[in-house]
Design a protein around this motif. Structure first.
Motif, PDB file in Angstrom:
ATOM      1  N   TYR A   1       0.488  -1.135  -0.268  1.00 22.58           N
ATOM      2  CA  TYR A   1      -0.080  -0.101   0.012  1.00 22.58           C
ATOM      3  C   TYR A   1       0.857   1.397   0.200  1.00 22.58           C
ATOM      4  N   ILE A   2       0.732   2.260  -0.630  1.00 20.89           N
ATOM      5  CA  ILE A   2       1.460   3.173  -0.327  1.00 20.89           C
ATOM      6  C   ILE A   2       1.376   4.177   0.811  1.00 20.89           C
ATOM      7  N   ASN A   3       0.269   3.892   2.029  1.00 23.47           N
ATOM      8  CA  ASN A   3       0.236   4.418   3.360  1.00 23.47           C
ATOM      9  C   ASN A   3       1.888   4.153   4.248  1.00 23.47           C
ATOM     10  N   SER A   4       2.160   4.260   4.994  1.00 21.03           N
ATOM     11  CA  SER A   4       2.893   3.870   5.924  1.00 21.03           C
ATOM     12  C   SER A   4       1.664   3.052   7.263  1.00 21.03           C
ATOM     13  N   TRP A   5       2.536   1.989   7.031  1.00 13.28           N
ATOM     14  CA  TRP A   5       1.974   0.831   8.140  1.00 13.28           C
ATOM     15  C   TRP A   5       2.242   0.684   9.728  1.00 13.28           C
ATOM     16  N   SER A   6       3.897   0.405   9.924  1.00  9.09           N
ATOM     17  CA  SER A   6       4.126   0.683  10.445  1.00  9.09           C
ATOM     18  C   SER A   6       4.250   1.583  11.844  1.00  9.09           C
ATOM     19  N   SER A   7       4.163   2.569  11.090  1.00  7.41           N
ATOM     20  CA  SER A   7       3.586   3.585  12.229  1.00  7.41           C
ATOM     21  C   SER A   7       2.398   3.708  12.917  1.00  7.41           C
TER      22      SER A   7
END
Lengths: 992, 96
Positions: free
Chosen positions: A679-685
């Protein structure tokens, strides 16, 4: 008994006399007749009018190749089958058939005018004449042509019958139960193989049933065929399929069979299907499809009463029918002599045998002369006379009165299925025909279909083929079967003739037909050559030769030979037009099987479907899903219902079934990294218990899907997708997981159908849920927008999302699907005093558009980047890579003139734009005009009291405030470019 | 309808499978290091083979796994199927 029916003989059941009607007249027949044999037994030769010239036409053949005798068989208005070949319609008591392509009647056909005007209808006539004016194509020319050059009419009522489909596997599939096929079946069955044997006819035996005068094992050939069939029928490993046409040969030895189960019955049984489609996967295939007698192309060769010689023999020996009183035969080979002798023995007088060979010799010629038949050698046909029935034949030696002309140009191997299997055809000079060459499949042709016409040789070849098809493990006979000693038959010289007879094209001669069914003459083919057509495929399309429903079974080779001669190249170089399935026309019902009506496609229903149905919801199809579109009250139209539903949600609360959203559980230590890369988003955060709006691009940088993704645990994500996108998103995820990043420890599970999702939206939604949710603090502080909590609703475990697609304070209640309806009802009850309404997809669409939320696939079209959709804020800027990132870095993807998502407000707020309408910069432009983009979503917004629209417009965000124009047939509609967020732009309501 | 030999499940009819494009195209580990030309090559350029073609299939209505296959595009004959991450069987490739 009529003059045409013999007193004895044949394989009809003379004890069972039945009656049938043709064009309204009642005739007698016998059980075991075909419609063709029964008509001929009543002296009826005229059965149809030709396709183009409306010439009177009679029965030409006795099998599947019949080009003329096409009729409509009527059981009732729904069971009306057009274009059936009279030769393949089994007679039953009460059968009703009518002729086709004639008006007002078969005998007095108005369309006959076409024949008198035929000089004006040469090949390519339609292409040349009906060109202008263009506007007349659809309105004038096509309807007239279709009426004039017609086949039968389709029934107007739905087909009430059942069609079955079956899959089967076998060691050996044998197509055709003539001598070679039966021998192959015997060999394969003897070796213990699982055998399937199919034949298009009701009875097994093929040529043994009528046209073969030989004896096998001391029995009449037909009797031997019956004995072999019974023997095979007793073998449990053999499946016999009569009335079954192998219509198509598909890759890897998949054969399509069409079995007709009840067409031959006077009163079809109620239970079984009408037809059955078999898809047989055979380890090995033996093609024993026989051959088709080749007609001769001479002037006047299409009058009723002109027939293939072998057909006349079949009508006599199999059906006990004399096709005429006095027959003349024209032949290039010995086979017609046997026909003449059989006919003479049955009391038909023989006018003459006109042999094209200059010096025929041998026992057949001697036998004919000895029986008193006049044999003319080196003969040729100059024409025929007669109208509705041939009355005489003009030969070089004079005119001979006759009511029947029988012709034989030898036999053409039936290589249709072999060619469909992609096997290579080889030209045989001695046979003047194409025969099977190298096989492409585990397949072998046997008997007449590879040019082996002699009975002993065909039986031997068939037996060898059946034996060769056995699995390696099978036991084989120690000594080969000696067919020579078992068969008594005289050898036959099958010398073929190909092309038109000499002089058939001379000026002043009658038309010499090559393709009976499509009315193509020698002159038509010559015209095509004169006009420059060289490729046989082009000649075929220009003259339509071989393009009728019979696919040129009797005509293709003659047509090719004529073309080869016209353009002066060897026939083998002309090449063969493609053989296509089906071998004979196959019903749509057979292919459709049970996949019709409610079973055409599966229907997916959500847990609340019955509830919505009981309340009169109007449904729409979304993919395979049925979704409630709106819930109208009495007297309410869609706009009324939607305005009410939206207002209720914005003022109080509403409940919406969002269960169709795709859901994928992404689990494992690598889950966050996996989503980071996709995905284009950040997920670890993303913190556990929180959610984020995710966008998925393809590697080319364009938006593929979107949805809210929640982090349930550090190693567990609840991913939602669009309703239609769920399968392809999962497939894309699996692709990357399995093939690009196998090092990531992550598992993907589709949970779409496991969760019922109930959206509760509106300022009162928290109060409603507070009544029934336990174990979750619903306060804004404990459960802010874009958060998720586990708890109970009505005692049912829930993943409760704080999320909004309406722009109001909102929640989505995920519960196991089995509890969906109960929880839905509980939510409705809890909201009863808080202004609760149920709303459908239409109100959902309006409210999301008021907020400028896109729908992937409606507001995007596969060429929209996240930035084009105004979503570049979602991109995880710190990530080194994600799917699509490199493409988004290309210069053209960052151009400010790209089409961007904007809002449009019509200057007249009552005017609602049409979705899909184009957007132009200036008013009054004439098409073709430069266009800036188009309207993607458009509604009337009740809460704003005005229409709203989303649009993609080139350089749209730089145009805020500009007035653009939507050109419509009634004039331009002016609209102002706005932000796509029309309602509550600060988001105060969502965070309430 | 083709018969395809899934390396995990065995021979099954084509209906159970989905075609998944040319095989042995590896996504660059760091696409940002590629210039536009190289990236376009990876993204868009595919072989249009007449003859033996290495391609991917997915047993979509079976085990769900992607795998590689060598198929002759002129005859639809499969020379071999093999697992993702493994090289094409040499013997089968020679069968061209």
């Amino acid at each position: 008994m009529s003059a045409w029916r013999t007193d004895s003989g044949g394989q009809i059941d003379r004890a069972r006399s039945i009656s049938f009607s043709f064009d309204g007249r009642i005739y007698p027949g016998f059980s075991g007749d075909t419609l063709a044999s029964a008509l001929l037994a009543n002296g009826v030769h005229l059965v149809g009018r030709s396709f183009k010239y409306h010439r009177p036409r009679g029965i030409l053949a006795a099998g599947a190749e019949e080009p003329n005798g096409l009729v409509t068989v009527i059981r009732d208005r729904a069971r009306t089958t057009p274009n059936l070949r009279v030769t393949q319609v089994e007679l039953y008591d009460g059968l009703v058939a009518i002729s086709q392509n004639r008006w007002p009647s078969l005998a007095n056909d108005f369309g006959r005018m076409n024949d008198l005007l035929s000089a004006f209808f040469p090949a390519g006539f339609y292409y040349k004449t009906f060109m202008w004016p263009r506007s007349a194509w659809k309105s004038l020319y096509e309807p007239i042509i279709r009426r004039a050059a017609g086949l039968g009419e389709a029934p107007t009522l739905p087909d009430p019958d059942r069609y079955a489909q079956r899959y089967a596997h076998c060691d050996v599939l044998i197509v055709g139960a003539g001598p070679a096929g039966l021998a192959a079946a015997l060999a394969a069955a003897d070796g213990g193989a699982r055998v399937m044997l199919c034949d298009e006819q009701a009875e097994f035996g093929g040529s043994l049933l009528g046209s073969c005068g030989a004896k096998i094992d001391g029995h009449q050939a037909s009797e031997w065929a019956r004995q072999v069939s019974s023997e095979l029928a007793r073998n449990a490993r053999v499946t016999l399929l009569p009335r079954t046409t192998a219509f198509g040969y598909f890759p890897h030895n998949l054969i399509g069979l069409n079995e007709r189960l009840s067409e031959h019955l006077s009163v079809p049984r109620a239970g079984p299907a009408r037809e059955r489609l078999w898809q047989v996967r055979a380890r090995r295939v033996v093609l024993a499809t026989g051959s088709i007698e080749r007609p001769l192309v001479f002037p006047g060769n299409d009058r009723p009463g002109v027939m293939l010689a072998g057909a006349a023999q079949t009508y006599l020996n199999r059906y006990g029918v004399r096709v005429g009183r006095r027959a003349a035969l024209v032949t290039s080979n010995d086979s017609a002599y046997g026909v003449a002798l059989d006919l003479k023995a049955a009391g038909v007088s023989i006018a003459a045998i006109a042999d094209l060979r200059p010096n025929p010799v041998g026992h057949w010629v001697q036998a004919a002369r000895a029986s008193g038949i006049e044999v003319l050698v080196g003969s040729n046909v100059l024409g025929t006379r007669g109208d509705a029935r041939v009355a005489g034949i003009h030969l070089v030696s004079g005119t001979y009165a006759c009511d029947t002309v029988l012709m034989s140009g030898g036999f053409t191997p039936s290589v249709h299925l072999f060619s469909q299997s992609r096997g290579k055809l080889a030209w045989s000079e001695p046979m003047q025909a194409f025969i099977p060459g190298a096989s492409a499949e585990a397949e072998r042709s046997a008997g007449a279909c590879r040019g082996i016409f002699d009975l002993v040789e065909a039986l031997t070849d068939g037996y060898t083929a059946g034996s060769d098809a056995l699995p390696d493990s099978a036991t084989r006979r120690a000594t080969p079967v000696d067919w020579t000693s078992r068969v008594s038959a005289l050898p036959v010289d099958y010398a073929p003739y190909l092309g038109a007879l000499p002089g058939a094209d001379e000026p002043g001669r009658q038309k010499a037909f090559v393709d009976w069914q499509h009315d193509v003459t020698v002159k038509d083919l010559q015209l095509a050559s004169r006009e420059g057509f060289r490729s046989i495929e082009h000649v075929k399309r220009y003259t339509t030769t071989g393009m009728a429903t019979d696919q040129g079974k009797t005509s293709n080779l003659n047509a090719m030979a004529i073309v080869a001669r016209n353009i002066g190249v060897p026939l083998a170089q002309v090449g063969l037009t493609t053989f296509r399935m089906p071998y004979t026309p196959t019903t749509f019902g057979s292919f459709a099987g049970a996949s019709r009506g409610d079973l055409f496609d599966p229907v997916r229903k959500t847990a609340t479907h019955s509830w919505a149905q009981a309340r009169g919801a109007v449904f729409e199809n979304v993919g395979l899903w049925k979704r409630a579109r709106y819930f109208p009250l009495a007297g309410e139209d869609m706009h009324g219902a939607v305005n009410r539903e939206c207002a209720a949600v914005r003022a109080g609360c509403g409940v919406f079934d969002a269960s169709t959203l795709g859901k994928i559980e992404v689990v494992g230590p690598g889950a966050a990294e996996f989503l980071n890369r996709l995905y284009i988003n950040s997920w670890s955060s993303l913190a556990v218990g929180r959610s984020r709006y995710g966008i998925l691009c393809r590697e080319d940088g364009f938006i593929y899907d979107d949805g809210v993704i929640a982090r349930i645990a550090s190693d567990r994500f609840h991913v939602t997708t669009t309703t239609g996108g769920a399968p392809r998103v999962l497939s894309m995820m699996e692709d990357y997981r399995q093939t690009e990043w196998p090092e990531l420890d992550v598992w993907l599970t589709s949970t779409t159908e496991q969760w019922a999702v109930i959206a509760v939206q509106g300022p009162n939604s928290r109060k409603v849920l507070a009544k029934i949710v336990t174990g979750i603090d619903l306060s804004d502080a404990a459960m802010p927008h874009m958060s998720v909590q586990n708890g109970l609703v009505c005692g049912v475990p829930t993943r409760l999302f704080r999320v909004s697609f309406s722009g109001e304070l909102g929640f989505e209640v995920n519960v196991p699907a089995d509890y969906g309806l109960a929880v839905w009802e509980a939510i409705n009850a809890a909201g009863a005093d808080l202004g609760m309404v149920a709303y459908g997809t239409e109100s959902m669409h309006v409210m999301r558009a008021e907020k400028g939320y896109i729908i992937v696939g409606q507001d995007t079209d596969g060429t929209m980047t996240p930035d084009d959709a105004g979503l570049s804020w979602a991109i995880g800027k710190a990530k080194p890579d994600f799917v699509g990132k490199r493409s988004l870095a290309r210069a053209s993807m960052r151009s400010p003139s790209r089409k961007q998502l904007v809002g449009l407000r019509t200057l007249d707020p009552k005017v609602v734009l049409e979705e899909g309408a184009q957007v132009a910069e200036r008013p009054g432009l004439k098409a073709p005009m430069p266009l800036l983009g188009h309207v993607t979503s458009s509604y009337f917004s009740a809460v704003l009291g005005s229409s709203i629209a989303l649009a993609v417009v080139a350089g749209g965000r730089a145009r805020l405030g500009q007035t653009l124009y939507v050109p419509m047939p009634d004039g331009d509609i002016a609209a102002a470019v706005t932000s796509p967020v029309f309602y509550d732009p600060t988001g105060a309501r969502i965070n309430g | 309808m083709l018969i395809i030999d899934c390396p995990y499940c065995g021979k099954r009819p084509e209906l159970e499978f989905a075609y998944a494009g040319q095989a042995h195209l590896v996504r660059p580990r760091d696409p940002s290091t590629l210039d536009d030309e190289a990236w376009a090559q990876f993204l868009y350029m595919r072989a249009n083979t007449r003859g033996m073609h290495a391609e991917r299939w997915r047993h979509a209505r079976g085990c769900g796994r992607f795998f590689n296959a060598l198929r002759d595009t002129t005859s639809d004959r499969f020379a071999a199927t093999y697992r993702i991450g493994t090289a094409p069987p040499v013997a089968a490739e020679d069968a061209r």
